[in-house]
Scaffold this motif. Sequence first.
Motif, PDB file in Angstrom:
ATOM      1  N   GLY A 145     -17.350   0.539  15.263  1.00 52.78           N
ATOM      2  CA  GLY A 145     -17.810  -0.431  16.291  1.00 52.78           C
ATOM      3  C   GLY A 145     -18.566   0.082  17.352  1.00 52.78           C
ATOM      4  N   VAL A 146     -17.905   1.148  17.778  1.00 51.50           N
ATOM      5  CA  VAL A 146     -18.382   1.882  19.127  1.00 51.50           C
ATOM      6  C   VAL A 146     -19.641   2.532  18.752  1.00 51.50           C
ATOM      7  CG1 VAL A 146     -17.971   3.938  20.638  1.00 51.50           C
ATOM      8  CG2 VAL A 146     -16.230   2.016  20.060  1.00 51.50           C
ATOM      9  N   MET A 147     -19.825   3.073  17.638  1.00 55.66           N
ATOM     10  CA  MET A 147     -21.054   3.711  17.359  1.00 55.66           C
ATOM     11  C   MET A 147     -22.004   2.643  17.021  1.00 55.66           C
ATOM     12  SD  MET A 147     -19.631   6.672  14.624  1.00 55.66           S
ATOM     13  CE  MET A 147     -21.217   7.530  14.417  1.00 55.66           C
ATOM     14  N   SER A 148     -21.654   1.624  16.524  1.00 53.09           N
ATOM     15  CA  SER A 148     -22.927   0.745  16.464  1.00 53.09           C
ATOM     16  C   SER A 148     -23.443   0.182  17.677  1.00 53.09           C
ATOM     17  CB  SER A 148     -22.651  -0.391  15.314  1.00 53.09           C
ATOM     18  OG  SER A 148     -21.429  -1.282  15.948  1.00 53.09           O
ATOM     19  N   SER A 149     -22.270  -0.215  18.736  1.00 53.49           N
ATOM     20  CA  SER A 149     -22.566  -0.657  19.828  1.00 53.49           C
ATOM     21  C   SER A 149     -23.373   0.280  20.922  1.00 53.49           C
ATOM     22  CB  SER A 149     -21.224  -1.119  20.585  1.00 53.49           C
ATOM     23  OG  SER A 149     -20.543  -0.103  21.067  1.00 53.49           O
ATOM     24  N   LEU A 150     -23.212   1.529  20.557  1.00 58.66           N
ATOM     25  CA  LEU A 150     -23.855   2.555  21.396  1.00 58.66           C
ATOM     26  C   LEU A 150     -25.321   2.967  20.630  1.00 58.66           C
ATOM     27  CD1 LEU A 150     -21.245   5.263  22.402  1.00 58.66           C
ATOM     28  CD2 LEU A 150     -22.473   3.628  23.893  1.00 58.66           C
ATOM     29  N   GLY A 151     -25.567   2.221  19.419  1.00 60.25           N
ATOM     30  CA  GLY A 151     -26.543   2.717  18.768  1.00 60.25           C
ATOM     31  C   GLY A 151     -26.719   3.631  17.786  1.00 60.25           C
ATOM     32  N   TYR A 152     -25.648   4.252  17.453  1.00 53.60           N
ATOM     33  CA  TYR A 152     -25.456   5.308  16.404  1.00 53.60           C
ATOM     34  C   TYR A 152     -25.523   4.880  14.946  1.00 53.60           C
ATOM     35  CZ  TYR A 152     -24.720   8.044  20.923  1.00 53.60           C
ATOM     36  OH  TYR A 152     -24.796   8.459  22.238  1.00 53.60           O
ATOM     37  N   PRO A 153     -26.130   5.447  14.055  1.00 52.64           N
ATOM     38  CA  PRO A 153     -25.778   5.187  12.735  1.00 52.64           C
ATOM     39  C   PRO A 153     -24.459   5.596  12.213  1.00 52.64           C
ATOM     40  CG  PRO A 153     -27.260   6.869  12.983  1.00 52.64           C
ATOM     41  CD  PRO A 153     -26.945   6.682  14.247  1.00 52.64           C
TER      42      PRO A 153
END
Lengths: 220, 799
Positions: A145-153
């Motif tokens: 979730g963190v990765m997606s919210s920071l825009g990382y794949p």
Amino acid sequence: GDSWGIFTFLCAALCNLPALPALNCSEELGAGQSIQQTYDLTRYLEHQLRTLAGTYLNYLGPPFNEPDFNPPRLARAERVPSATVDLDLWRGLTDNARLAANYRAYSRLLCYLRVLDGQVGTAELRHRLAHFCASLQGLVLSIGGVMSSLGYPLPAGPAAPPARPPRAPAAPNDFLKKMDDFWLLKELQTWLWRSAKDFNRLKKKVPPAVVTLRLEARGF
Amino acid sequence: MARRGAGTPFLLQLSLLLLLPLGGTLGCASVTVSPPIVPLGSAVTASCTVQRELCQGLEPGRVRISWMLDNKPVAGSQRQGPGGTEVSNLTLPRFNHTQARLFCCVEWNGTKQRIGMAEIRAGYPPAKPLNLSCILNLGDYGLTCQWQQGTDSHLPTSVVLKCTGSRAQAVTGCTPRGGHSHCTVPRRLLQLYRQMEIWVSATNALGTAESEHLRIDPMDVAKLDPPTLQSIQSIPFQTDCIALAWDVAWGTEHMELQCELRYRAPEDPAWALVTGIMGQAGTAQRCGFLFGTLYRFQMRCRRSSASALASWSEWSPGRNYTTHEKAPTGKLDAWWGAQPAGARGQLEVQLRWKAPRQQEANGRVLGYRVSLSPRRRGRDPPTICNTTHTQCNFSVPAATRRVYLSAYNAAGESAPTEVILLERTGQPLAGLRAVPGGERSLWVHWEAPLAPVTAYILEWQRVAAEPGHCSACWQMEHDGAATTALIQDGIEPFQCYNISLYPLYEGTVGVPVHTTAYSQQKAPSHAPKLHLKRISKSEAELCWEPLPVEVQNGFITSYTIFWASSITNVASATVNPSLSSFAIQGLKPSTLYKVHIMASTAAGSTNGTSLTLVTTVLDDSEIQFLFLSLGLVFVGLMVLLICFQKNERMKEQLWPSVPDPANSSLGKWVPTAVPQEPLQLLASREPGPAAISTVTVLEGEPGKQPGKEHPALAAAPPALPRPYVRQEGPGEPVQYARVGGAGYRGQRLLPEPAPRFYENLRVRGDGGGGGDWAFLEEPPATFPLLQGLRLGGAEELHE
């Protein structure tokens, strides 16, 4: 050999579960709050592991439950993702790389733990392990979730055991098997400890508007 | 049905099951209701289909289908259906029952038989559950949620708690037991530290209702245990700071907590709160505490990263700590009284002071010391007093002007307060007055002084019969410009206090002014006892003793005297309280009056016991006059009596004495010489001493001589009457009567004209005849005395 194949199969089956579209969850919260929650979860897991490890090592029996037991690292234990990487090197990585490494490591660790869960004897241990696995799974999802919210794949697919050379066989005897379990727990501990630091650092980096509230609440 | 033995119950049931559809009456009709469960008050349609062939025993002809709703018949419409069946349709427009049975009946052997039944239920769609709230139990990490059921829908409703994690797939979290409205979601369905959506879903045959969806992180609603305070110390020493150490609750060590501390001394009204303490730190420092005071500390914590939903834990069990002591600070309020005494020029001083406040005492004061000079290093000054009380009486040389007072506790002694023994020669203040300020307080007002004043001393003493001395009944007002002060210590209602005010000038103390006051007044405890001083016909003077101060309960404003009798109305008179006697005027004489006295204060009155008095009939003066006159009259009477006794003539006038006839002149008279024989006879003969002592009138025979009589006159010829002449002879008795033996005919009235009253008998000269005398021969018997008078001569004759 065969057991390794079975293990791989089991892992693959089990590990597909976390890769389900966990990202479909609508995280309306800001990145700051997800990071905070992930950090809290990491701390929680650390705390849980302390209790779990104590119980499990007692279950393994001596010498594993002795406080001064400090065995050398056997070559075979390398299949478990090691957390003992050079810290400077680690800090030199980008946020994305670190998050991805965390994500992969925990996914694999979860696999191993689930296997452990299936083999454990006592009901209490099983209960604790189930609890821990549920939390660890939550952590994997949180990191996603963190990765997606920071825009990382997200890292592609679970870090499948086939990445490891299959030369490490299943434990030939009981003692070595226990050794494997011991090292699993130890690595888990180190990973969690480092992840907490990572997320703490990340918390401060993320847009202050979201996180300021938290810092002020914690400072004097 | 045939009754088989108990040995084959299974076969019996089986046979029943087989037989019923074939030959039973129930198989011939079928009832359908649509819909079987309806909302309350809506329409229900039912239809009953009868197949004649399957129904045995029906009467030939058309079957008549009728309906019964529970016990009430209802009408339906019948028609021919396909395949030789009879179909009856029924519509119930408004079905108001929550549950009812509908029967389809036909005529059978003359009676109505039920051949089909359907159950209809009605109710409402489920109500929306309300007020969903959840708490995470940190023991087993189970999430317990509770809500409020809506109104009853009268239909069986299934309620379920649903939750969804990040997978967005709703699963049943938990199902409440029985009719409860709470249940616990197990750990494996929870996603800690992640948002979850939780709601309650209620379903019945008429619909589904969902509560508000709750979006929470289960960890935000966790119920934390409070931390435990481990140790409290005064660090660093000799400052007013303390250091606390605590442990967070088990199960919360990994959490980032923010904590709050609160502390209080027993005399503080409210808790002092310290916020923003990091739970993980485990220690904190805080300053601003009083010395030598007992404090109570408590802590509570909350997850610092939690949202607004997170609640605080309970306050931890309290921990007590007494801060260390320090030497007292500040100056003590002191007051004194000094009198010269003794021959050697000593001064008697009574010194009083107030205990220091908690902020200045810095611990428990162990005692006070009075000395003549301030403490200097190395030398202990001579101590006049060392006491635990707040007063001291001592003697000092007359020239002493200063004494030094200090308080000491376990940590040291305070700096001495210099008390200058000034003389009371200053200007007194004016306009001192005291008004009640409550039940137990007095407001004292005075006029501003002419000269500048450094402080005021107020003293108050209770006014009572035995004056006790209250050493703490004083206070110092430090504001020299004040003109008012409040006294609250030791003031009791209904007591009289004498208040004195002393102004403290620069070099002297002013002469005190005094006033009396009550903080609260009420009616006196009892009224004075009335005594009667003096009573008269129309006024009565009463007196009483003035009430003692303890009984007054207030300033007596007046005494009122009431008097009444049975014939008059109650009258009253008000008397100035300084007087203690009163004269009631205008009373009616000789009447019973009841009087009583009423003592009044500003806040009430008390009546006394009734005194009964009776007014006199006469005034004192009148009585005196009466007695005097009576006395005089009596005396006069006595005098008169005596005079009478003495004075014969007066006596004669009033009490004439009746002379004794024996001594009368009549007794000395003798009959005169009548020129007749009898007279001569008389003269010739010596009258013999004939005395008659008794006279008896005889009626006897002539010639018989009476026994006792003087034997003188028997058979004597009747003597000639002859007048009587007074005989002057000694010892000549008077003869009153003649005893005549014969010829006494007894007494009879004189037929002839009797001699007139008081007229002497006239004697006729011619004797022997005369018509004057019928019985001349004898003396008239009716005048015995007269006869006696004549007898004297006759006797002599006879003798």
